[in-house]
Design a protein around this motif. Structure first.
Motif, short mmCIF file in Angstrom:
data_model
loop_
_atom_site.label_atom_id
_atom_site.label_comp_id
_atom_site.label_asym_id
_atom_site.label_seq_id
_atom_site.Cartn_x
_atom_site.Cartn_y
_atom_site.Cartn_z
N SER A 15 -74.07 52.16 58.82
CA SER A 15 -73.04 52.59 59.77
C SER A 15 -71.78 53.04 59.02
O SER A 15 -71.60 52.76 57.84
N MET A 16 -70.90 53.70 59.73
CA MET A 16 -69.66 54.16 59.12
C MET A 16 -68.79 52.98 58.70
O MET A 16 -68.10 53.03 57.68
N GLU A 17 -68.83 51.91 59.47
CA GLU A 17 -68.03 50.74 59.12
C GLU A 17 -68.54 50.11 57.82
O GLU A 17 -67.74 49.67 56.97
N ASP A 18 -69.87 50.09 57.65
CA ASP A 18 -70.44 49.57 56.39
C ASP A 18 -70.00 50.44 55.22
O ASP A 18 -69.67 49.93 54.13
N LYS A 19 -70.00 51.75 55.42
CA LYS A 19 -69.59 52.65 54.34
C LYS A 19 -68.12 52.43 53.99
O LYS A 19 -67.74 52.43 52.81
N ARG A 20 -67.28 52.24 55.02
CA ARG A 20 -65.85 52.00 54.75
C ARG A 20 -65.65 50.70 53.99
O ARG A 20 -64.82 50.62 53.08
#
Length: 450
Positions: free
Chosen positions: A419-424
């Motif tokens: 997910s984008m949150e994991d990438k951030r």
């Protein structure tokens, strides 16, 4: 003993009878395959509609049964478009090179028990070749040349990328598919598909159990070889328009479409033959027959009703694998290109090679023990594996398959994008570590500094 000599009340086909029966079988199988492939397109559209809560084709004919005929007629009458920059000869030749291997591979697959006729016992395959598996693997591998040629001859960057992907994918998974067949050779000792069926009948156990690990890898490789989801990287509409056949239209496009479904049918028939006993019906016994070997009949007495019954059984097994191909297409999303390559080279190849080594060692150990694991002939040679040997192989392959599935289920085989949150979170952690390393470097006194 020459062909045509009687063996009890059975005899082989004479040369003329063999020729004419081969021609008749060729015509019947060719027409049947084209009809089945056409109906498979309708079946997949119906299945996708059912899974997506739609109606699907229902306008042409009762229940939409004539939709494939309407599509074929439309493509025949449709005007073809030939790109000005395309290489005309190879652009036209590519669909032929794709569909011809797909249609030839059916010749060596036995689809029923031998049929008794007034002219002799007729094997239920077009070409009774002693190198059936090798012939099938060689010709099925040629289909990728048509795809690569189509991508190159189109003078289209998307088509070229699709052709290159098809070539890389075929090479990556053809090795694992071939290694999966090695385990079958260890048990059968022959490359004839009729021998593969008869060996499973003698063992009273289909190879899907004693060779479950090889079955698993062969099945995955079959998906990759047919370019079906989740391995449809050569087409990948979201990335390459439609891949290698972007510039094709009308019947040239249909030939690629027919070749794809023909490969699905071939792989399903091959899976049924290699791992589900082919035409074998469990518990029947009357269908346990190999045919003529050096003029001598091996197996039970053939009968017309046995042939028809085994034909139905083989059709049901093939239909099962076709349904799996279609259900997976509309269930599993497409892999990324790096995931496909990692799975093929880093996972499939080394693990399939390890499975071959362990299976070969087990077969050698069972051969050394002799009875009751293998059938010992009067001359002292090893015959077929018995049920006891098959159960030992089932246990060994079951353990290997469990380990493989457990490792693949850990989530390290096909790493997703996340997910984008994991990438951030990952990006923040990396930035924090870089900042900390820079701070330490700035605050640490240099050697020799005052």
């Amino acid at each position: 003993m020459q062909a045509g000599d009687a063996v009890g009340n059975l005899r082989e086909l004479s040369a003329n009878a063999y020729l004419w029966t081969s021609v008749v079988k060729l015509l019947i199988v060719f027409v049947a395959v084209l009809v089945i492939v056409a109906m498979l397109t309708l079946l997949e559209r119906k299945i996708s509609a059912w899974m997506q809560d739609r109606i699907g084709p229902n306008r042409v004919g009762p229940g939409g049964l004539l939709q494939p005929a309407a599509d074929g007629l439309k493509n025949i009458l449709k005007e073809e478009s030939n790109p000005g920059e395309a290489h005309a000869v190879f652009f036209t030749l590519a669909p032929m090179l794709s569909i011809i291997p797909a249609m030839v591979t059916f010749a060596v697959i036995p689809f029923a028990a031998p049929l008794p006729t007034p002219w002799g016992v007729m094997p239920m395959m077009i070409a009774d070749l002693p190198v059936g598996i090798l012939f099938l693997m060689a010709f099925s591998s040629l289909g990728v040349y048509g795809i690569v040629m189509a991508g190159w001859a189109s003078s289209n960057k998307y088509a070229l990328l699709g052709g290159l992907r098809a070539g890389a994918q075929m090479i990556s998974y053809e090795i694992s598919l071939g290694l999966s067949l090695m385990s079958i050779f260890f048990l059968v000792g022959n490359v004839g598909l009729d021998e593969v069926v008869y060996t499973q009948q003698k063992m009273n156990l289909w190879f899907a159990l004693p060779l479950s690990a090889s079955f698993f890898f062969f099945w995955i490789s079959a998906f990759a070889e047919t370019n079906r989801l989740p391995f449809d990287l050569p087409e990948a509409e979201s990335e390459l328009v439609t891949g290698y056949h972007t510039e094709y239209s009308a019947m040239k496009f249909s030939m690629f479409f027919i070749a794809e479904y023909s490969h699905v049918l071939t792989q399903s028939m091959l899976l049924a033959t290699l791992f589900l006993g082919g035409w074998d019906i469990p518990g029947l016994g009357r269908d346990d027959m190999l045919g003529f070997v050096d003029g001598t009949w091996v197996g039970t007495q053939p009968a017309v009703w046995v042939t028809l019954l085994t034909l139905v059984a083989f059709g049901l097994k093939t239909f099962f694998f076709i349904m799996v191909f279609m259900l997976v297409r509309w269930t599993v999303p497409r892999f990324r290109y790096d995931q496909v390559m990692d799975l093929g080279w880093k996972i499939m190849l080394p693990v399939a090679l390890g499975v071959v080594v362990v299976t070969a060692a087990t077969v050698l150990a069972l051969d050394s023990m002799g009875a009751p694991f293998v059938e010992i002939r009067p001359n002292g040679s090893r015959g077929y594996f018995t049920l006891a040997g098959g159960l030992v192989l089932t246990a060994v392959n079951g353990v290997m398959l469990f380990v493989v599935l457990w490792l693949m289920d850990k989530g390290n085989t096909l790493e997703g994008t996340g997910s984008m949150e994991d990438k951030r979170t990952v990006a923040r952690e990396r930035a924090r570590k870089r900042a900390e390393a820079m701070r330490v470097a700035l605050t640490t006194p240099r050697a020799g500094a005052r």
